[in-house]
Design a protein around this motif. Structure first.
Motif, short mmCIF file in Angstrom:
data_model
loop_
_atom_site.label_atom_id
_atom_site.label_comp_id
_atom_site.label_asym_id
_atom_site.label_seq_id
_atom_site.Cartn_x
_atom_site.Cartn_y
_atom_site.Cartn_z
N VAL A 23 0.62 -1.05 -0.35
CA VAL A 23 0.05 -0.20 0.01
C VAL A 23 1.29 1.38 0.16
O VAL A 23 0.52 2.27 -0.73
N PHE A 24 1.72 1.28 0.66
CA PHE A 24 2.25 2.18 0.42
C PHE A 24 3.62 2.62 -0.66
O PHE A 24 3.79 3.63 -0.36
N THR A 25 4.18 1.83 -1.22
CA THR A 25 4.57 1.71 -2.76
C THR A 25 3.66 2.55 -3.42
O THR A 25 4.48 3.27 -4.15
N ARG A 26 2.50 1.52 -3.62
CA ARG A 26 2.04 2.16 -5.00
C ARG A 26 1.33 3.21 -4.24
O ARG A 26 0.72 3.88 -5.43
N ALA A 27 1.08 3.95 -3.07
CA ALA A 27 -0.08 5.14 -2.82
C ALA A 27 1.56 5.87 -3.33
O ALA A 27 1.24 7.05 -3.78
N ALA A 28 2.81 5.73 -2.63
CA ALA A 28 4.08 6.72 -2.63
C ALA A 28 4.35 7.27 -4.50
O ALA A 28 4.70 7.83 -4.55
N ASP A 29 4.13 6.48 -4.81
CA ASP A 29 4.17 5.75 -6.73
C ASP A 29 3.44 6.54 -6.82
O ASP A 29 3.77 6.90 -9.12
N SER A 30 1.82 6.83 -6.82
CA SER A 30 0.76 7.34 -7.38
C SER A 30 1.10 9.04 -7.48
O SER A 30 1.66 9.39 -7.07
N ARG A 31 -0.12 8.84 -8.59
CA ARG A 31 -0.39 10.56 -8.49
C ARG A 31 -0.21 11.77 -7.19
O ARG A 31 -0.11 12.54 -7.22
N ILE A 32 -0.99 10.95 -6.18
CA ILE A 32 -1.53 11.32 -4.99
C ILE A 32 -0.19 11.08 -4.18
O ILE A 32 -0.02 12.51 -3.30
N GLY A 33 0.29 10.37 -4.58
CA GLY A 33 2.01 10.17 -4.00
C GLY A 33 2.31 11.31 -4.42
O GLY A 33 3.61 11.80 -3.53
N ARG A 34 2.65 11.95 -5.58
CA ARG A 34 3.31 12.74 -6.22
C ARG A 34 2.66 14.05 -5.40
O ARG A 34 3.44 15.43 -5.09
N ALA A 35 1.79 14.39 -4.86
CA ALA A 35 1.16 15.28 -4.36
C ALA A 35 1.51 15.38 -2.82
O ALA A 35 1.76 16.27 -2.12
N TRP A 36 1.50 14.72 -2.32
CA TRP A 36 2.25 14.30 -1.31
C TRP A 36 3.28 14.47 -0.85
O TRP A 36 3.36 15.65 0.11
N ILE A 37 4.11 14.30 -1.64
CA ILE A 37 5.57 14.85 -1.56
C ILE A 37 5.30 16.34 -2.04
O ILE A 37 6.89 17.85 -1.09
N ALA A 38 4.66 17.09 -3.18
CA ALA A 38 4.77 18.70 -3.36
C ALA A 38 4.17 19.75 -2.04
O ALA A 38 5.17 20.24 -1.55
N ILE A 39 3.79 18.59 -1.59
CA ILE A 39 2.43 19.31 0.18
C ILE A 39 3.49 19.26 0.87
O ILE A 39 3.80 20.44 1.75
N ARG A 40 4.69 18.04 1.00
CA ARG A 40 5.84 18.19 1.77
C ARG A 40 6.70 19.73 1.73
O ARG A 40 7.16 19.99 2.61
N GLU A 41 7.19 19.63 0.17
CA GLU A 41 7.92 21.00 0.44
C GLU A 41 7.40 22.01 -0.26
O GLU A 41 8.42 22.75 0.94
N ASP A 42 6.52 22.39 -0.56
CA ASP A 42 6.20 24.08 -0.24
C ASP A 42 4.19 24.06 -0.58
O ASP A 42 4.05 23.38 -1.87
N GLU A 43 3.73 23.72 0.70
CA GLU A 43 2.64 23.68 0.40
C GLU A 43 1.94 25.02 -0.31
O GLU A 43 0.65 24.88 -0.69
N THR A 44 2.33 25.75 0.13
CA THR A 44 2.17 27.48 -0.78
C THR A 44 2.02 26.55 -2.29
O THR A 44 1.31 27.46 -3.02
N ALA A 45 3.30 26.68 -2.73
CA ALA A 45 3.35 26.25 -3.93
C ALA A 45 2.77 25.43 -4.81
O ALA A 45 1.72 25.58 -6.36
#
Length: 597
Positions: free
Chosen positions: A427-449
């Motif tokens: 579940v972790f790997t599939r979620a992290a490699d998915s579109r929602i996972g990339r959105a999580w990483i984007a939120i982590r790096e800069d939520e405003t951006a």
């Protein structure tokens, strides 16, 4: 001017001990050989010291660890002489890995001598073998300090601990890379089995085990071995995951004591919960200080519907799959209920709210005893006598004979937790490699951006919070059956023993945020160390704090880091990746500047 300054800063600097390089290399090799030889001598006259170090010609206890450390020191010494077949150990011809492996032997031998003198009452209890080990293990350290190091001016001894620039590794065939993964997995199984097999009352041997693990692993990191192994495993993810799962399946068959299987079950439970927290902290960047409450929600929900006579619903006995779904759904609902009004907060404010939720959960289940509130959780007494799980006609609470091996209760639950852990990893790997996972990483790096780019930050964070909570609830359902009972005491922010939120957060940060193997390794270390070193259980937070400070100083990305964090904390020259490669596989500014020059 800049090029001259850079060349001066990166040029190798001579060591503090004035010895010719050839003499220093010979001293390292001689010390390694003498250390190995010392392990075949008697180190003390009495068997009262753990491990029985009185026998000649047969290393035992801490002598085995000194033998391994001496062998590593000798191998790195031979690599300095460019012995054929050992070049891969230290491809940069760096001093740092040599010094660190020498320190592994030095610390083990000196610690053992001091422990014998202190435990038995004086240096008179040391036999000649111990003196030989002390002197021999110091020789490689002296020789390594005579070699040049790449540290910056003024760094002193810390210059020897600097990770050098690594050359680009040679390309290996897929078959050879799979062989490397197989050998690495087998070595990890042997190392873990040896550590977990050390008796709980033999703290001296376990401390020696930790010393060699720390310095040897540090040396491998500075030699670039772990980075290269991670890159190879990344190219063969499926093969590496299959081997890791197979090694975990083999582990119960290597143990004659079901207590060690119990430790393995507990490690897998907390590692699974840490993986769920890794979604929230590692991928999304949300600091959750009350995450252990979701583990408690799942445990209590399963306990209520699993047929315990002390349950409020004692007549209800759902099969395990239904109880597991109940725990997951209950934790998911609580995750949504807590996350919906609070995830619009950021940073420290969110951390404070989650910390409050964790305490509210513990206090609430403590008061639902029929006096202070409705009789639902039996208050501080909790819900006990939770029956064992039955799957496909097998009662996991009973021993089973498999191929001549008797597997006890905890070994059975270990196999169940392996399946649960595999599901959570998937579940972790599939979620992290998915579109929602990339959105999580984007939120982590800069939520405003990320919000400006069209990502619904609130919805994305709520999904991460709910998914992490449900995975913790799944682990909680198994934990309730393993422990036979649930009670409010363990579900707090910090305590003398896991589970607690501080333990889970430390496992994620120490192991490596955003990775799969990082929280697994972090949970293993943080659970196993207090289990084997009983005197540390009252100083758990102090030990966690010291470990975090040291990690932030020497490896801020965690023990096992993903590529993104390595690029954030280190120059590309220190990694086993091409310097021109960035996260988008475009030429970096440095490489473009060099090309223009």
């Amino acid at each position: 001017m800049t090029d001259t300054t850079t060349a001066t800063a990166t040029a190798p600097r001579s060591g503090p001990i004035p010895l010719p390089a050839a003499a220093a290399r010979a001293l390292i090799a001689a010390g390694g050989i003498a250390t190995i030889a010392s392990t075949f001598l008697s180190w003390t006259w009495t068997p009262n010291f753990p491990g029985d170090l009185t026998v000649y010609g047969y290393p035992a206890g801490l002598q085995i660890l000194a033998l391994v450390a001496g062998a590593l020191t000798l191998l790195y010494a031979l690599a300095l002489w460019n012995v054929r077949g050992l070049r891969w150990l230290n491809p940069a011809d760096a001093t740092s890995p040599v010094l660190l492996t020498a320190l592994s032997a030095f610390t083990v031998c000196w610690f053992t001598a001091l422990a014998i003198a202190i435990d038995l009452g004086g240096l008179v209890n040391l036999e000649p073998g111990a003196y030989v080990a002390v002197i021999a293990s110091a020789l490689p350290v002296i020789g390594a300090l005579a070699l040049p190091h790449p540290g910056a001016p003024g760094t002193g001894i810390l210059g020897y601990l600097t990770k050098p620039d690594q050359p680009r590794p040679a390309t290996l065939s897929p078959l050879v890379e799979r062989a490397v993964i197989t050998l690495g997995t087998a070595l990890a199984l042997v190392v873990f089995t040896y550590g977990i097999g050390i008796d709980d009352d033999d703290s001296e041997t376990f401390i020696g085990y930790l010393l060699i693990i720390v310095f040897a692993a540090w040396g491998f990191i500075n030699a670039g071995l772990l980075d290269r192994y991670a890159a190879i495993s990344n190219r063969h993810k499926g093969f590496a995951a299959t081997l890791a799962f197979a090694a975990a399946v083999i582990f119960p068959f290597t143990q004659s004591n079901d207590h060690n299987a119990n430790i393995g079950v507990s490690i897998l439970i907390f590692a699974t919960v840490a993986l769920g927290l890794n979604i929230v902290v590692g991928l999304t960047g949300l600091l959750d200080l009350g995450y252990v409450a979701f583990l408690g929600v799942g445990a209590y929900a399963a306990a209520l519907v699993s047929g315990s006579e002390f349950s409020r619903f004692s007549g209800v006995h759902l099969p395990f799959w239904a109880a597991a779904l109940t725990g997951m759904v209950a934790s998911l609902v609580f995750g949504v209920l807590i996350g919906a009004p609070t995830l619009r907060l950021r940073g420290d404010y969110l951390a404070i709210v989650t910390l409050g939720f964790g305490e509210i959960f513990r206090i609430t289940v403590n008061n639902l005893d029929g006096d202070s509130g409705p009789n639902l959780t039996n208050g501080p007494n909790g819900i006990s006598r939770i029956p064992d799980i039955e799957l496909f006609g097998f009662n996991l609470g009973e021993s089973h004979d498999v191929g001549g091996f008797v597997l006890g209760r905890f070994a059975n639950y270990l196999f169940l937790m392996l399946v649960v852990t595999a599901i959570v990893v998937l579940v972790f790997t599939r979620a992290a490699d998915s579109r929602i996972g990339r959105a999580w990483i984007a939120i982590r790096e800069d939520e405003t951006a990320a919000t400006a780019m069209g990502i619904n930050g609130f919805r994305v964070k709520l999904i991460a919070f709910a998914l992490g909570a449900s995975l913790a609830g799944l682990a909680g359902t198994v934990m309730a059956h393993v422990n036979y009972s649930v009670n409010p005491q363990p579900y707090q922010f910090a305590g003398a023993a896991p589970p607690n939120s501080a333990f889970l957060l430390a496992a994620v940060v120490l192991g490596g945020m955003g990775t799969v193997s990082g929280p697994l390794l972090g949970a293993s270390l943080l659970y196993l160390i207090p289990e084997k070193l009983q005197f540390l259980q009252n100083y758990e937070l102090l030990a966690f704090g010291i470990a975090l400070v040291l990690l932030m100083r020497f490896r801020p990305e965690g023990i096992i880091a993903n590529r993104r964090r390595q690029l954030e904390f280190h120059d590309t020259g220190q990694l086993d990746i091409p310097e021109q490669t960035t996260l988008t596989d475009e030429p970096s500014v440095t490489s473009v500047s060099k090309a223009g020059a």
